[in-house]
Design a protein around this motif. Structure first.
Motif, PDB file in Angstrom:
ATOM      1  N   PRO A  53     -49.759  59.877  89.145  1.00 17.62           N
ATOM      2  CA  PRO A  53     -49.391  59.521  90.526  1.00 17.62           C
ATOM      3  C   PRO A  53     -49.225  60.719  91.453  1.00 17.62           C
ATOM      4  N   LYS A  54     -48.810  61.862  90.900  1.00 15.39           N
ATOM      5  CA  LYS A  54     -48.599  63.049  91.736  1.00 15.39           C
ATOM      6  C   LYS A  54     -49.659  64.130  91.505  1.00 15.39           C
ATOM      7  N   GLY A  55     -50.764  63.759  90.831  1.00 14.21           N
ATOM      8  CA  GLY A  55     -51.839  64.720  90.594  1.00 14.21           C
ATOM      9  C   GLY A  55     -51.469  65.777  89.568  1.00 14.21           C
ATOM     10  N   THR A  56     -52.365  66.741  89.373  1.00 18.63           N
ATOM     11  CA  THR A  56     -52.125  67.786  88.374  1.00 18.63           C
ATOM     12  C   THR A  56     -51.882  69.167  88.997  1.00 18.63           C
ATOM     13  N   GLY A  57     -52.161  69.282  90.288  1.00 15.60           N
ATOM     14  CA  GLY A  57     -52.038  70.585  90.936  1.00 15.60           C
ATOM     15  C   GLY A  57     -53.223  71.482  90.658  1.00 15.60           C
ATOM     16  N   LYS A  58     -54.212  70.924  89.977  1.00 16.25           N
ATOM     17  CA  LYS A  58     -55.390  71.709  89.598  1.00 16.25           C
ATOM     18  C   LYS A  58     -56.584  71.302  90.450  1.00 16.25           C
ATOM     19  N   ASN A  59     -57.344  72.288  90.899  1.00 14.89           N
ATOM     20  CA  ASN A  59     -58.577  72.017  91.637  1.00 14.89           C
ATOM     21  C   ASN A  59     -59.683  71.732  90.626  1.00 14.89           C
ATOM     22  N   VAL A  60     -60.086  70.480  90.514  1.00 13.46           N
ATOM     23  CA  VAL A  60     -61.049  70.071  89.486  1.00 13.46           C
ATOM     24  C   VAL A  60     -62.475  70.089  90.037  1.00 13.46           C
ATOM     25  N   ARG A  61     -63.333  70.849  89.359  1.00 14.31           N
ATOM     26  CA  ARG A  61     -64.756  70.902  89.739  1.00 14.31           C
ATOM     27  C   ARG A  61     -65.498  69.809  88.967  1.00 14.31           C
ATOM     28  N   VAL A  62     -66.112  68.904  89.713  1.00 16.86           N
ATOM     29  CA  VAL A  62     -66.741  67.722  89.104  1.00 16.86           C
ATOM     30  C   VAL A  62     -68.261  67.794  89.156  1.00 16.86           C
ATOM     31  N   LEU A  63     -68.873  67.586  88.009  1.00 18.52           N
ATOM     32  CA  LEU A  63     -70.333  67.486  87.913  1.00 18.52           C
ATOM     33  C   LEU A  63     -70.681  66.031  87.616  1.00 18.52           C
ATOM     34  N   VAL A  64     -71.604  65.468  88.388  1.00 19.64           N
ATOM     35  CA  VAL A  64     -72.067  64.099  88.149  1.00 19.64           C
ATOM     36  C   VAL A  64     -73.550  64.124  87.790  1.00 19.64           C
ATOM     37  N   VAL A  65     -73.874  63.515  86.649  1.00 16.31           N
ATOM     38  CA  VAL A  65     -75.254  63.422  86.190  1.00 16.31           C
ATOM     39  C   VAL A  65     -75.723  61.993  86.474  1.00 16.31           C
ATOM     40  N   ALA A  66     -76.517  61.851  87.530  1.00 16.53           N
ATOM     41  CA  ALA A  66     -76.941  60.519  87.977  1.00 16.53           C
ATOM     42  C   ALA A  66     -78.178  60.639  88.865  1.00 16.53           C
ATOM     43  N   LYS A  67     -78.792  59.487  89.118  1.00 19.19           N
ATOM     44  CA  LYS A  67     -79.966  59.430  89.999  1.00 19.19           C
ATOM     45  C   LYS A  67     -79.728  58.402  91.098  1.00 19.19           C
ATOM     46  N   GLY A  68     -80.556  58.469  92.130  1.00 13.57           N
ATOM     47  CA  GLY A  68     -80.582  57.435  93.170  1.00 13.57           C
ATOM     48  C   GLY A  68     -79.261  57.186  93.855  1.00 13.57           C
ATOM     49  N   ALA A 128     -76.378  56.037  92.780  1.00 15.46           N
ATOM     50  CA  ALA A 128     -75.176  56.549  92.093  1.00 15.46           C
ATOM     51  C   ALA A 128     -74.975  58.032  92.392  1.00 15.46           C
ATOM     52  N   ALA A 129     -76.068  58.784  92.497  1.00 19.10           N
ATOM     53  CA  ALA A 129     -75.987  60.213  92.824  1.00 19.10           C
ATOM     54  C   ALA A 129     -75.529  60.395  94.274  1.00 19.10           C
ATOM     55  N   ALA A 130     -76.071  59.581  95.170  1.00 18.83           N
ATOM     56  CA  ALA A 130     -75.708  59.670  96.596  1.00 18.83           C
ATOM     57  C   ALA A 130     -74.220  59.358  96.800  1.00 18.83           C
ATOM     58  N   LYS A 131     -73.730  58.330  96.097  1.00 17.28           N
ATOM     59  CA  LYS A 131     -72.322  57.944  96.227  1.00 17.28           C
ATOM     60  C   LYS A 131     -71.389  59.009  95.651  1.00 17.28           C
ATOM     61  N   ALA A 132     -71.852  59.688  94.595  1.00 14.25           N
ATOM     62  CA  ALA A 132     -71.057  60.772  93.996  1.00 14.25           C
ATOM     63  C   ALA A 132     -70.908  61.928  94.991  1.00 14.25           C
ATOM     64  N   LYS A 133     -71.999  62.239  95.696  1.00  9.24           N
ATOM     65  CA  LYS A 133     -71.964  63.314  96.706  1.00  9.24           C
ATOM     66  C   LYS A 133     -70.990  62.954  97.827  1.00  9.24           C
ATOM     67  N   GLU A 134     -71.084  61.701  98.288  1.00 10.68           N
ATOM     68  CA  GLU A 134     -70.201  61.226  99.363  1.00 10.68           C
ATOM     69  C   GLU A 134     -68.728  61.292  98.947  1.00 10.68           C
ATOM     70  N   ALA A 135     -68.471  61.042  97.651  1.00  7.85           N
ATOM     71  CA  ALA A 135     -67.087  61.033  97.142  1.00  7.85           C
ATOM     72  C   ALA A 135     -66.522  62.435  96.924  1.00  7.85           C
ATOM     73  N   GLY A 136     -67.390  63.450  97.061  1.00  8.40           N
ATOM     74  CA  GLY A 136     -66.892  64.826  96.948  1.00  8.40           C
ATOM     75  C   GLY A 136     -67.191  65.547  95.654  1.00  8.40           C
ATOM     76  N   ALA A 137     -68.187  65.058  94.888  1.00  7.18           N
ATOM     77  CA  ALA A 137     -68.574  65.761  93.652  1.00  7.18           C
ATOM     78  C   ALA A 137     -69.053  67.174  94.002  1.00  7.18           C
ATOM     79  N   ASP A 138     -68.694  68.134  93.184  1.00  9.50           N
ATOM     80  CA  ASP A 138     -69.081  69.529  93.440  1.00  9.50           C
ATOM     81  C   ASP A 138     -70.554  69.770  93.119  1.00  9.50           C
ATOM     82  N   TYR A 139     -71.035  69.103  92.074  1.00 14.00           N
ATOM     83  CA  TYR A 139     -72.439  69.240  91.665  1.00 14.00           C
ATOM     84  C   TYR A 139     -72.976  67.868  91.285  1.00 14.00           C
ATOM     85  N   VAL A 140     -74.209  67.591  91.707  1.00 15.05           N
ATOM     86  CA  VAL A 140     -74.868  66.330  91.353  1.00 15.05           C
ATOM     87  C   VAL A 140     -76.306  66.644  90.964  1.00 15.05           C
TER      88      VAL A 140
END
Length: 232
Positions: free
Chosen positions: A66-81, A83-95
């Protein structure tokens, strides 16, 4: 026996040997006994009465604190089409898809903290299991990292999702925040995590489920918590 530093021994002297503290006392103590020069992480460790040779007693999953971890998490999403576009919109660092997997394999690239993948990408990920598995980066449906809802998975990872998994001795641990967090925020995260582990207690467990709970800061000593501090 490992020789402890003077700072560590001073911190340890503030903790009464063999005593199980209330969760409020334990959180206060874990902050007071942090000896790191940086904003140390705070972790909870639980020893559970589990027979991990039984499949249903191998606990694995994830929870958004509920209060997060205090850590800046770098997220990689492996997807196409889409699902990839939505990951980018959500703030994924790498797609990416096959291209980014090739980068991991050929360049030994690991500039990310968590990997999310859509189910259709898992066959391609299979051959990277030997490098991703030991690092704890292999996506898994049980932790919500294999999903078509990439936007939700990215949002949860950024918001403070922590994964957990029992080891062969039935121990489980997780990050619950930073020493800089307020006592109340750390307690809320602790309650949330312990509550989740209680909730998923296997029906085949006999006797007391939780044997021990402790909190510790990076490099600091562990502080035991009374199990009675939590609603069971």
């Amino acid at each position: 026996m490992k020789k402890r530093s003077k700072k560590y021994n001073e911190a340890l002297s503030k903790i009464e040997k063999g005593r199980a503290y209330t969760k409020e006392e334990a959180i206060k103590l874990v902050k007071e006994t942090s000896i790191a020069k940086f904003d140390a992480s705070v972790e909870v460790a639980m020893r559970l009465n589990l027979d991990t040779k039984k499949a249903d007693q191998q606990l694995r999953g994830a929870i958004v604190l509920p209060k997060g971890t205090g850590k800046n998490v770098r997220v990689l999403v492996v997807a196409k089409g889409d699902a990839a576009a939505k990951a980018k919109e959500a703030g994924a660092d790498y797609v990416g898809d096959a291209d980014i997997l090739q980068k991991i394999e050929k360049e030994n690239w690991f500039e990310f903290d968590t990997m999310i993948a859509t189910p259709d990408m898992m066959p391609l990920l299979g051959k990277l299991g030997r490098v991703l598995g030991p690092k704890g980066l292999m996506p898994n449906p049980k932790t919500g990292t294999v999903t078509m809802d990439t936007a939700k998975a990215v949002s949860e990872a950024k918001a403070g999702r922590v994964e957990y998994r029992t080891d062969s001795y039935g121990n489980i641990h997780a990050l619950i925040g930073k020493v800089s967090f307020s006592d109340s925020d750390l307690i809320e995260n602790l309650d949330s995590f312990v509550g989740q582990i209680i909730k998923i207690k296997p029906s085949t467990v006999k006797g007391d489920y939780i044997k021990n709970i402790a909190v510790t800061s990076t490099m600091g000593p562990g502080v035991k918590i009374s199990i009675n501090s939590f609603d069971k």
